[in-house]
Design a protein around this motif. Sequence first.
Motif, PDB file in Angstrom:
ATOM      1  N   TRP A 161     -25.385  38.350 -34.912  1.00 16.21           N
ATOM      2  CA  TRP A 161     -24.545  39.365 -34.267  1.00 16.21           C
ATOM      3  C   TRP A 161     -25.029  40.780 -34.551  1.00 16.21           C
ATOM      4  CZ3 TRP A 161     -22.754  36.403 -30.902  1.00 16.21           C
ATOM      5  CH2 TRP A 161     -22.341  35.107 -31.220  1.00 16.21           C
ATOM      6  N   THR A 162     -26.329  40.908 -34.687  1.00 17.77           N
ATOM      7  CA  THR A 162     -26.975  42.218 -34.742  1.00 17.77           C
ATOM      8  C   THR A 162     -27.568  42.502 -33.362  1.00 17.77           C
ATOM      9  OG1 THR A 162     -29.077  41.240 -35.426  1.00 17.77           O
ATOM     10  CG2 THR A 162     -27.529  41.860 -37.176  1.00 17.77           C
ATOM     11  N   GLY A 163     -28.166  43.678 -33.193  1.00 15.57           N
ATOM     12  CA  GLY A 163     -28.811  43.993 -31.932  1.00 15.57           C
ATOM     13  C   GLY A 163     -29.932  43.034 -31.600  1.00 15.57           C
ATOM     14  N   VAL A 164     -30.692  42.647 -32.626  1.00 21.07           N
ATOM     15  CA  VAL A 164     -31.798  41.700 -32.414  1.00 21.07           C
ATOM     16  C   VAL A 164     -31.263  40.337 -31.980  1.00 21.07           C
ATOM     17  CG1 VAL A 164     -33.726  40.520 -33.527  1.00 21.07           C
ATOM     18  CG2 VAL A 164     -33.249  42.919 -34.065  1.00 21.07           C
ATOM     19  N   HIS A 165     -30.183  39.903 -32.607  1.00 17.52           N
ATOM     20  CA  HIS A 165     -29.595  38.608 -32.265  1.00 17.52           C
ATOM     21  C   HIS A 165     -29.043  38.613 -30.844  1.00 17.52           C
ATOM     22  CE1 HIS A 165     -26.118  35.599 -32.561  1.00 17.52           C
ATOM     23  NE2 HIS A 165     -27.235  34.893 -32.500  1.00 17.52           N
ATOM     24  N   ARG A 166     -28.408  39.708 -30.442  1.00 18.90           N
ATOM     25  CA  ARG A 166     -27.864  39.784 -29.085  1.00 18.90           C
ATOM     26  C   ARG A 166     -28.993  39.752 -28.043  1.00 18.90           C
ATOM     27  NH1 ARG A 166     -24.757  43.295 -32.124  1.00 18.90           N
ATOM     28  NH2 ARG A 166     -22.563  42.676 -32.312  1.00 18.90           N
ATOM     29  N   ALA A 167     -30.085  40.444 -28.344  1.00 20.29           N
ATOM     30  CA  ALA A 167     -31.222  40.392 -27.424  1.00 20.29           C
ATOM     31  C   ALA A 167     -31.774  38.977 -27.331  1.00 20.29           C
ATOM     32  CB  ALA A 167     -32.309  41.362 -27.900  1.00 20.29           C
ATOM     33  N   TRP A 168     -31.811  38.270 -28.439  1.00 24.27           N
ATOM     34  CA  TRP A 168     -32.283  36.873 -28.442  1.00 24.27           C
ATOM     35  C   TRP A 168     -31.359  35.999 -27.594  1.00 24.27           C
ATOM     36  CZ3 TRP A 168     -30.048  32.314 -30.188  1.00 24.27           C
ATOM     37  CH2 TRP A 168     -30.899  31.219 -30.317  1.00 24.27           C
ATOM     38  N   LEU A 169     -30.043  36.232 -27.677  1.00 26.43           N
ATOM     39  CA  LEU A 169     -29.094  35.453 -26.881  1.00 26.43           C
ATOM     40  C   LEU A 169     -29.349  35.629 -25.384  1.00 26.43           C
ATOM     41  CD1 LEU A 169     -25.740  36.113 -28.811  1.00 26.43           C
ATOM     42  CD2 LEU A 169     -27.042  33.981 -28.760  1.00 26.43           C
ATOM     43  N   TYR A 183     -23.248  29.175 -20.075  1.00 26.74           N
ATOM     44  CA  TYR A 183     -23.756  29.903 -21.247  1.00 26.74           C
ATOM     45  C   TYR A 183     -23.630  31.406 -21.055  1.00 26.74           C
ATOM     46  CZ  TYR A 183     -27.151  31.947 -24.448  1.00 26.74           C
ATOM     47  OH  TYR A 183     -27.768  32.735 -25.389  1.00 26.74           O
ATOM     48  N   ALA A 184     -23.995  31.907 -19.873  1.00 23.30           N
ATOM     49  CA  ALA A 184     -23.902  33.345 -19.612  1.00 23.30           C
ATOM     50  C   ALA A 184     -22.452  33.815 -19.676  1.00 23.30           C
ATOM     51  CB  ALA A 184     -24.507  33.666 -18.240  1.00 23.30           C
ATOM     52  N   ALA A 185     -21.534  32.985 -19.201  1.00 16.79           N
ATOM     53  CA  ALA A 185     -20.117  33.344 -19.261  1.00 16.79           C
ATOM     54  C   ALA A 185     -19.636  33.426 -20.710  1.00 16.79           C
ATOM     55  CB  ALA A 185     -19.282  32.332 -18.482  1.00 16.79           C
ATOM     56  N   GLU A 186     -20.123  32.520 -21.564  1.00 17.91           N
ATOM     57  CA  GLU A 186     -19.749  32.563 -22.984  1.00 17.91           C
ATOM     58  C   GLU A 186     -20.299  33.823 -23.655  1.00 17.91           C
ATOM     59  OE1 GLU A 186     -17.749  30.814 -24.625  1.00 17.91           O
ATOM     60  OE2 GLU A 186     -17.535  28.880 -23.646  1.00 17.91           O
ATOM     61  N   VAL A 187     -21.544  34.187 -23.326  1.00 22.15           N
ATOM     62  CA  VAL A 187     -22.115  35.420 -23.880  1.00 22.15           C
ATOM     63  C   VAL A 187     -21.309  36.634 -23.431  1.00 22.15           C
ATOM     64  CG1 VAL A 187     -24.146  36.916 -23.893  1.00 22.15           C
ATOM     65  CG2 VAL A 187     -24.426  34.436 -24.060  1.00 22.15           C
ATOM     66  N   GLU A 188     -20.975  36.656 -22.143  1.00 16.49           N
ATOM     67  CA  GLU A 188     -20.186  37.771 -21.619  1.00 16.49           C
ATOM     68  C   GLU A 188     -18.820  37.855 -22.295  1.00 16.49           C
ATOM     69  OE1 GLU A 188     -18.556  39.397 -17.291  1.00 16.49           O
ATOM     70  OE2 GLU A 188     -19.145  37.304 -17.544  1.00 16.49           O
ATOM     71  N   GLN A 189     -18.181  36.693 -22.494  1.00 15.84           N
ATOM     72  CA  GLN A 189     -16.865  36.667 -23.138  1.00 15.84           C
ATOM     73  C   GLN A 189     -16.946  37.218 -24.563  1.00 15.84           C
ATOM     74  OE1 GLN A 189     -13.972  36.143 -22.068  1.00 15.84           O
ATOM     75  NE2 GLN A 189     -12.641  35.141 -23.570  1.00 15.84           N
ATOM     76  N   ALA A 190     -17.966  36.801 -25.309  1.00 19.39           N
ATOM     77  CA  ALA A 190     -18.120  37.280 -26.683  1.00 19.39           C
ATOM     78  C   ALA A 190     -18.348  38.784 -26.720  1.00 19.39           C
ATOM     79  CB  ALA A 190     -19.274  36.547 -27.368  1.00 19.39           C
ATOM     80  N   GLU A 191     -19.153  39.301 -25.809  1.00 20.24           N
ATOM     81  CA  GLU A 191     -19.415  40.737 -25.784  1.00 20.24           C
ATOM     82  C   GLU A 191     -18.171  41.534 -25.393  1.00 20.24           C
ATOM     83  OE1 GLU A 191     -22.728  40.996 -23.137  1.00 20.24           O
ATOM     84  OE2 GLU A 191     -24.208  40.712 -24.748  1.00 20.24           O
ATOM     85  N   MET A 192     -17.404  41.012 -24.438  1.00 18.35           N
ATOM     86  CA  MET A 192     -16.177  41.692 -24.036  1.00 18.35           C
ATOM     87  C   MET A 192     -15.166  41.721 -25.177  1.00 18.35           C
ATOM     88  SD  MET A 192     -15.689  40.229 -20.150  1.00 18.35           S
ATOM     89  CE  MET A 192     -14.020  40.866 -20.077  1.00 18.35           C
ATOM     90  N   LEU A 193     -15.013  40.606 -25.886  1.00 18.64           N
ATOM     91  CA  LEU A 193     -14.068  40.557 -27.004  1.00 18.64           C
ATOM     92  C   LEU A 193     -14.528  41.449 -28.157  1.00 18.64           C
ATOM     93  CD1 LEU A 193     -13.188  36.758 -27.015  1.00 18.64           C
ATOM     94  CD2 LEU A 193     -11.713  38.658 -26.324  1.00 18.64           C
ATOM     95  N   GLU A 194     -15.842  41.538 -28.346  1.00 18.53           N
ATOM     96  CA  GLU A 194     -16.353  42.423 -29.387  1.00 18.53           C
ATOM     97  C   GLU A 194     -16.046  43.879 -29.053  1.00 18.53           C
ATOM     98  OE1 GLU A 194     -20.485  43.148 -31.899  1.00 18.53           O
ATOM     99  OE2 GLU A 194     -20.556  42.189 -29.928  1.00 18.53           O
ATOM    100  N   ALA A 195     -16.233  44.266 -27.798  1.00 14.35           N
ATOM    101  CA  ALA A 195     -15.919  45.634 -27.382  1.00 14.35           C
ATOM    102  C   ALA A 195     -14.420  45.905 -27.503  1.00 14.35           C
ATOM    103  CB  ALA A 195     -16.383  45.865 -25.950  1.00 14.35           C
ATOM    104  N   ARG A 196     -13.614  44.897 -27.157  1.00 11.60           N
ATOM    105  CA  ARG A 196     -12.148  45.052 -27.280  1.00 11.60           C
ATOM    106  C   ARG A 196     -11.750  45.266 -28.734  1.00 11.60           C
ATOM    107  NH1 ARG A 196      -8.048  40.666 -27.707  1.00 11.60           N
ATOM    108  NH2 ARG A 196      -6.016  41.548 -27.168  1.00 11.60           N
ATOM    109  N   LEU A 197     -12.341  44.499 -29.634  1.00  9.26           N
ATOM    110  CA  LEU A 197     -12.011  44.640 -31.051  1.00  9.26           C
ATOM    111  C   LEU A 197     -12.404  46.022 -31.568  1.00  9.26           C
ATOM    112  CD1 LEU A 197     -10.973  43.395 -33.672  1.00  9.26           C
ATOM    113  CD2 LEU A 197     -13.267  42.477 -34.068  1.00  9.26           C
ATOM    114  N   LYS A 198     -13.540  46.537 -31.123  1.00  9.55           N
ATOM    115  CA  LYS A 198     -13.961  47.870 -31.556  1.00  9.55           C
ATOM    116  C   LYS A 198     -12.984  48.940 -31.081  1.00  9.55           C
ATOM    117  CE  LYS A 198     -18.939  46.981 -31.945  1.00  9.55           C
ATOM    118  NZ  LYS A 198     -20.283  47.302 -31.418  1.00  9.55           N
ATOM    119  N   ARG A 199     -12.493  48.809 -29.839  1.00  7.61           N
ATOM    120  CA  ARG A 199     -11.513  49.774 -29.334  1.00  7.61           C
ATOM    121  C   ARG A 199     -10.225  49.723 -30.144  1.00  7.61           C
ATOM    122  NH1 ARG A 199     -13.042  47.673 -24.314  1.00  7.61           N
ATOM    123  NH2 ARG A 199     -11.026  46.597 -24.134  1.00  7.61           N
TER     124      ARG A 199
END
Length: 368
Positions: A161-169, A183-199
Amino acid sequence: MFEHTFVGLDVHAVDVVAFALTPETGEVTRQVMAADPVAVLAWIRRFDPPVRAVYESGPTGYVLARFLRAGGVDCVVAASSKLLHAPGDRVKTDRRDARVLAEMLAVGAVTEVRIPDPETEALRDLSRLRATAARDLAHARQHLNAILLRHGLRYPKGTKWTGVHRAWLHRQVLGDPVLQFAYAAEVEQAEMLEARLKRIDMELERIAAACRYAPVINALMCLRGIRATTGFGLAVEIGDWTRFSGSSIGSYLGLVPSEQSSGQSRHQGPITKAGSSYARKLLVEAAWQHRRPYARPGDRLLCQFELVDPATRIRAIEGNHRLHRKWEQFDARHKMPVKANTAVARELAGWCWSLAAPLQPGEPMAAA
């Protein structure tokens, strides 16, 4: 005492079942009405004062209690975990529940919960929202890892869950178009939830710095393992720390052993898990940090010490050393880490109390 009229309310989302008991005359009254605070207050006002009312804590919250109190009715909320039930009583109905509540209130057997003011309840909702967002993100990441693992893909490095790991995903190609879409939908979901948590974290930190619990939060953050989200959660979940003592706070949070004793035998079992499960979870998670090596405060703690008074600073330093020594003692005795951590969490609750309670001299006393 028995000159009162005692009203038990079984409150649901749609209706309210009421039972009124006047011990002096033996008169009882039953009523089913809409779940409207105005209607409930109008019905209770039919009885000559003084009148006391009670209902069980639950998903309906404290709106009714606040409304009845504003209308001059002494209304309390009973802790659902402390209600008495006869072992042989296998019949449970709304009418019976309302009657039992009225009878328990009449004999003083109701354990009240503290009714938070609307501001504190709003802060609690924000803290619990953050916990829910973090849990949703963790589940989304687990689903993503599970898809990769099922198809023989494994991230070669240790830190995820670093920048390098996200690029690898984003570079992974699973072949089948349907699988690739999932798989792409799961990646998108994780990124959206991560952005939500940061907000949510940004808003929480902003509110924590400006709310009335800010001095308590700053004091709690002087202990290792407690950052803004943990300090905020503990402060708003407990509210008034002056209700407790250093020894009773652990019991309130369910961090003391359960007990089954009879005659000359005494048996202690798992912790009681009473009180706020969320506050207990925060303390248990924070307690693990005190197992890490500790010789002097780090940069974060040094900056945090600048925000509190000298007495709080000294007390926090003592607590950090004491809690780490407890972990060292448990490790030397080869105590099971999970049990040791629970014991440290119980002591951490006491240290949190010693930092927070002196900062709340003006808090009104309320029932625990």
